[in-house]
Design an enzyme around this catalytic site. Structure first.
Site, PDB file in Angstrom:
ATOM      1  N   GLN A 139      23.591  51.002 -42.571  1.00 55.78           N
ATOM      2  CA  GLN A 139      23.146  50.217 -41.332  1.00 55.78           C
ATOM      3  C   GLN A 139      21.965  50.427 -40.797  1.00 55.78           C
ATOM      4  O   GLN A 139      21.632  51.474 -39.849  1.00 55.78           O
ATOM      5  CB  GLN A 139      24.268  50.293 -40.336  1.00 55.78           C
ATOM      6  CG  GLN A 139      24.196  49.350 -39.149  1.00 55.78           C
ATOM      7  CD  GLN A 139      24.856  48.110 -39.429  1.00 55.78           C
ATOM      8  OE1 GLN A 139      25.830  48.073 -39.940  1.00 55.78           O
ATOM      9  NE2 GLN A 139      24.307  47.140 -38.750  1.00 55.78           N
ATOM     10  N   PHE A 140      20.843  49.970 -41.232  1.00 59.03           N
ATOM     11  CA  PHE A 140      19.353  50.315 -41.001  1.00 59.03           C
ATOM     12  C   PHE A 140      19.154  49.789 -39.494  1.00 59.03           C
ATOM     13  O   PHE A 140      18.272  50.388 -38.686  1.00 59.03           O
ATOM     14  CB  PHE A 140      18.413  49.823 -41.817  1.00 59.03           C
ATOM     15  CG  PHE A 140      17.984  48.402 -41.589  1.00 59.03           C
ATOM     16  CD1 PHE A 140      16.995  48.066 -40.804  1.00 59.03           C
ATOM     17  CD2 PHE A 140      18.742  47.137 -42.216  1.00 59.03           C
ATOM     18  CE1 PHE A 140      16.656  46.615 -40.413  1.00 59.03           C
ATOM     19  CE2 PHE A 140      18.309  46.079 -41.963  1.00 59.03           C
ATOM     20  CZ  PHE A 140      17.282  45.551 -41.165  1.00 59.03           C
ATOM     21  N   THR A 141      20.079  48.830 -39.216  1.00 62.36           N
ATOM     22  CA  THR A 141      19.696  48.382 -37.714  1.00 62.36           C
ATOM     23  C   THR A 141      20.084  49.458 -36.541  1.00 62.36           C
ATOM     24  O   THR A 141      19.873  49.332 -35.398  1.00 62.36           O
ATOM     25  CB  THR A 141      20.457  47.189 -37.255  1.00 62.36           C
ATOM     26  OG1 THR A 141      21.779  47.355 -37.668  1.00 62.36           O
ATOM     27  CG2 THR A 141      20.118  46.062 -38.319  1.00 62.36           C
TER      28      THR A 141
END
Length: 149
Positions: free
Chosen positions: A78-80
């Site tokens: 989950q890069f966010t």
């Protein structure tokens, strides 16, 4: 590394029409790899996730880990989680690690968690995923390896 951890009674990931992974009782772990994270960050996060005591014992107290209850982990990249919202309303993701390195660290996180004796499933890196879950509690915690320093 950052992780948003949710205690779940079930969770699954779909990519398009394909069901990529699913678990029963356990933890949904959304993992974000930050620029500059190294093996020590992954090791710290693995130990925390494997030993996090957020399942209730017979007395109703959060005293048991996912291993203690025979639960599973669904890990989703989950890069966010690297979002910076200090300025304006559009998130900046400059703190996120570049994709090739982030994927390698995410893979190592999943493999190391498995070596800790936890059954681990994972989403598909860099894919548009649909994550479904039933949060149990609800119980949600945020871990950041930067806090260990």
């Amino acid at each position: 590394m950052r992780a948003l951890i949710q205690r779940v009674s079930e969770a699954s990931v779909r990519v398009g029409e394909e069901r990529v992974a699913s678990i029963g009782r356990g933890l949904l772990v959304l993992v974000g790899v930050m620029r500059g994270d190294g093996p020590e960050d992954a090791d710290w996060l693995v130990r925390k996730v494997a030993n996090l005591r957020i399942f209730e014992d017979a007395g109703g107290k959060m005293n048991l880990s996912v291993r203690d209850v025979g639960g599973e982990v669904l890990a989703v990249s989950q890069f966010t989680l690297a979002a910076d919202l200090r300025r304006g309303n559009r998130p900046s993701f400059t703190a996120a690690e570049e994709p090739a390195r982030a994927e390698a660290m995410f893979r190592e996180f999943v493999e190391a968690l498995g070596r800790e004796g936890v059954r681990v499933c994972r989403g598909r890196f860099a894919a548009h995923m649909h994550v479904a879950l039933t949060n149990d509690g609800p119980v949600t915690v945020l871990l950041d390896s930067a806090e260990k320093r």
